[in-house]
Design an enzyme around this catalytic site. Structure first.
Site, PDB file in Angstrom:
ATOM      1  N   GLN A  71      -7.279  21.397 -25.514  1.00 13.77           N
ATOM      2  CA  GLN A  71      -6.886  20.255 -26.345  1.00 13.77           C
ATOM      3  C   GLN A  71      -7.936  20.037 -27.434  1.00 13.77           C
ATOM      4  OE1 GLN A  71      -4.261  18.379 -26.540  1.00 13.77           O
ATOM      5  NE2 GLN A  71      -3.172  18.534 -24.587  1.00 13.77           N
ATOM      6  N   CYS A 111      -3.612  18.120 -49.487  1.00 10.94           N
ATOM      7  CA  CYS A 111      -3.675  18.770 -48.177  1.00 10.94           C
ATOM      8  C   CYS A 111      -2.528  18.225 -47.316  1.00 10.94           C
ATOM      9  CB  CYS A 111      -5.017  18.467 -47.527  1.00 10.94           C
ATOM     10  SG  CYS A 111      -5.152  18.995 -45.816  1.00 10.94           S
ATOM     11  N   TYR A 134       3.672  24.907 -17.430  1.00  9.04           N
ATOM     12  CA  TYR A 134       3.074  25.123 -18.758  1.00  9.04           C
ATOM     13  C   TYR A 134       1.582  24.813 -18.666  1.00  9.04           C
ATOM     14  CZ  TYR A 134       8.059  24.432 -19.700  1.00  9.04           C
ATOM     15  OH  TYR A 134       9.437  24.488 -19.654  1.00  9.04           O
ATOM     16  N   CYS A 190     -10.662  10.792 -47.586  1.00 10.49           N
ATOM     17  CA  CYS A 190     -10.749  12.214 -47.940  1.00 10.49           C
ATOM     18  C   CYS A 190     -10.345  12.453 -49.383  1.00 10.49           C
ATOM     19  CB  CYS A 190      -9.866  13.045 -47.013  1.00 10.49           C
ATOM     20  SG  CYS A 190      -9.941  14.820 -47.345  1.00 10.49           S
ATOM     21  N   CYS A 214       3.853  16.303 -26.242  1.00 14.87           N
ATOM     22  CA  CYS A 214       3.347  16.123 -27.597  1.00 14.87           C
ATOM     23  C   CYS A 214       4.483  15.820 -28.560  1.00 14.87           C
ATOM     24  CB  CYS A 214       2.591  17.381 -28.054  1.00 14.87           C
ATOM     25  SG  CYS A 214       3.601  18.879 -28.054  1.00 14.87           S
ATOM     26  N   ASP A 245       3.851  19.912 -18.905  1.00 12.03           N
ATOM     27  CA  ASP A 245       3.291  19.674 -20.244  1.00 12.03           C
ATOM     28  C   ASP A 245       3.818  20.763 -21.179  1.00 12.03           C
ATOM     29  OD1 ASP A 245       1.830  18.964 -22.453  1.00 12.03           O
ATOM     30  OD2 ASP A 245      -0.137  19.376 -21.583  1.00 12.03           O
ATOM     31  N   GLU A 293       2.459  29.658 -16.526  1.00 12.87           N
ATOM     32  CA  GLU A 293       2.246  29.690 -17.978  1.00 12.87           C
ATOM     33  C   GLU A 293       2.767  31.010 -18.541  1.00 12.87           C
ATOM     34  OE1 GLU A 293       1.346  29.503 -21.809  1.00 12.87           O
ATOM     35  OE2 GLU A 293       1.102  27.753 -20.505  1.00 12.87           O
ATOM     36  N   CYS A 327     -13.861  18.350 -45.184  1.00 14.13           N
ATOM     37  CA  CYS A 327     -12.802  17.922 -44.273  1.00 14.13           C
ATOM     38  C   CYS A 327     -13.403  16.964 -43.260  1.00 14.13           C
ATOM     39  CB  CYS A 327     -12.197  19.142 -43.564  1.00 14.13           C
ATOM     40  SG  CYS A 327     -10.924  18.698 -42.350  1.00 14.13           S
TER      41      CYS A 327
END
Length: 468
Positions: A300, A82, A329, A76, A426, A399, A350, A177
């Site tokens: 996702q 960036c 979640y 890139c 995550c 999650d 949620e 990008c």
């Protein structure tokens, strides 16, 4: 007289030895750790210290003496300016190696977990153009590179792209990008050129003025394309002219939407969305399931890898069709609907009401009738009374966001006493903290890291816990 601030030192010919958290690398000097961006193990560099703490230093590179044998050329043109894709100079196999080790380090050092054998990290099939959603910001405060600042020519300060890290009102004007299908680049660049030609104003975040504010591009594996144009104020003539130009130039757009957002912030969750042309949503598919994705829906962002993540989650849950499953979640219910066919009942919880409505829609769309969804704060809904009313779960899938689970949620899980917990995260650091709190009642039996975001330090991790 004001005290003169001493400049931070320059460190010469320093060997970079390892990779650290947040995508930075590590050097060690006099038993003190130094964190440096945009370098990899094996680089030998001169460093300018930027921050001094008692336990560590932070620094930036001012000169390369020798490049690591592992370093590759970033693809890139915006690399290093960036804030994304910080690991483009690392071969993908080494990215996976460091992410795998990051999971091990977090679980053992933070979680104090006695680990079983960890499955090899699942790499992403696509390492470029893998995202299905990107948001770009219009700004009249374009970031100028060093070359541009040293140039004598006058610069157009309007740009559309990504915010510069640490500069809330500065935007890097993006030419190409590599994160999303190239249609995203074509759309953004065409809108910029149209705006220049027709003298459309770009947003000024400080003064809260201007016409073009943000744009969101969403794609799906079904070939559908959504473009959301966000304007700061209404100007029907200019708005319709731009949207009509886009509709004619890009007939592949299946959902052309717009929003008038005059708030002080960019969030659109509380804003009305208008359909200019096409449908109000696009669809994603996994196996025999279809998922409706609206302009505000969470999904996702790596569709192909999300499927791999959900398959791991379903396999770890080891469902026979007789289990009550709690999906904490749940978001838009993607996991809940994905495991429903192998469950007696799935109950999703949620915080975001709009997400729960999407979850219900997706159940109806797929003729799934054994799901229930509840909206509200997890720690308030998931209590002992809720568990007694709905039945103790055999399996809990959780999650949570990057911050992990609240202590009250962990207490509720311990009260529920599921046979198995599948913890999708995550952020392996907060996952490790939560696993430590569950350790006296559950043992970790399987660990599967999954790479959702190539060229970044982020890694998803799935852990199976079984009741002791």
């Amino acid at each position: 007289m004001a005290k003169t601030k001493r400049p931070h030192p320059i460190l010469e010919k320093i060997l970079i030895t390892d990779i650290a958290a947040e995508g930075k690398a590590i050097a060690r000097i006099d038993e003190k750790v130094v964190f440096i961006p945009h370098v990899i193990p094996g680089d030998i560099v001169d460093l300018q210290v930027t921050k001094k703490k008692s336990a560590y230093l932070e620094a930036r590179v001012i000169k390369f003496h020798e490049y690591s044998k592992d370093r590759i050329e970033p693809v890139c043109e915006h690399f290093g300016i960036c804030g994304g894709c910080k690991w483009q100079m690392l071969p993908y196999n080494l990215q996976l190696k460091f992410k795998h080790q990051q999971v091990i380090d977090n679980l053992t050092r933070i979680g104090k977990i006695k680990l079983p054998e960890i499955y090899p990290i699942l790499g992403s099939k696509n390492t470029e153009f893998y995202r299905n959603k990107l948001e770009f910001t219009f700004s009249n405060k374009k970031w100028l590179t060093t070359e541009e600042m040293n140039s004598s020519q006058e610069h157009n300060m309007n740009g559309v792209g990504f915010h510069i890290p640490g500069m809330f009102d500065k935007v890097l004007d993006i030419n190409k990008c590599w994160l999303q299908d190239d249609i995203s680049n074509k759309l953004r660049n065409e809108i910029r050129e149209y705006a220049f030609k027709n003298k459309l104003t770009f947003f000024d975040l400080r003064k809260q003025e201007g016409f073009l504010r943000t744009m969101v591009v969403r794609t799906s594996t079904t070939g559908e394309l959504m473009l959301i144009m966000v304007f700061f104020h209404e100007d029907k003539i200019k708005r319709e002219a731009l949207l009509q130009h886009l509709a004619e130039t890009f007939p592949e757009i299946t959902s052309l939407l717009y929003i008038i957002n005059s708030k002080a912030n960019d969030t659109i969750t509380d804003q009305e969305v208008f359909v200019y042309q096409g449908t109000d949503s696009i669809y994603e598919t996994m196996e025999e399931l279809r998922f409706k994705i609206g302009p505000k829906s969470f999904f996702q962002t790596n569709s192909l890898q999300a499927y791999e993540l959900y398959k791991v989650t379903r396999d770890f849950a080891n469902l026979s069709g007789n289990e009550i499953v709690y999906d904490l979640y749940t978001g838009t219910g993607t996991i809940a609907n994905f495991v429903a066919s192998k469950s007696k009942q799935v109950i999703g919880i949620e915080y975001v009401p709009e997400a729960i409505e999407d979850a219900k829609v997706n159940s109806a769309l797929n003729k799934i009738d054994n799901t229930l969804f509840y909206a509200g704060d997890m720690k308030d809904i998931l209590n002992q009374q809720f568990i007694i009313e709905h039945g103790k779960p055999d399996v809990i899938i959780t999650d949570p966001p990057r911050a992990g689970m609240h202590n009250d949620v962990i207490d509720a899980i311990l009260f529920a006493e599921p046979k198995r917990i599948v913890y999708v995260s995550c952020n392996p650091a907060t996952q490790a903290r939560d696993l430590n709190m569950l350790d006296f009642a559950y043992r970790v039996t399987k660990v599967q890291p999954v790479d959702m975001f190539p060229h970044t330090h982020h890694v998803e991790n799935v852990v199976l816990l079984e009741r002791k």
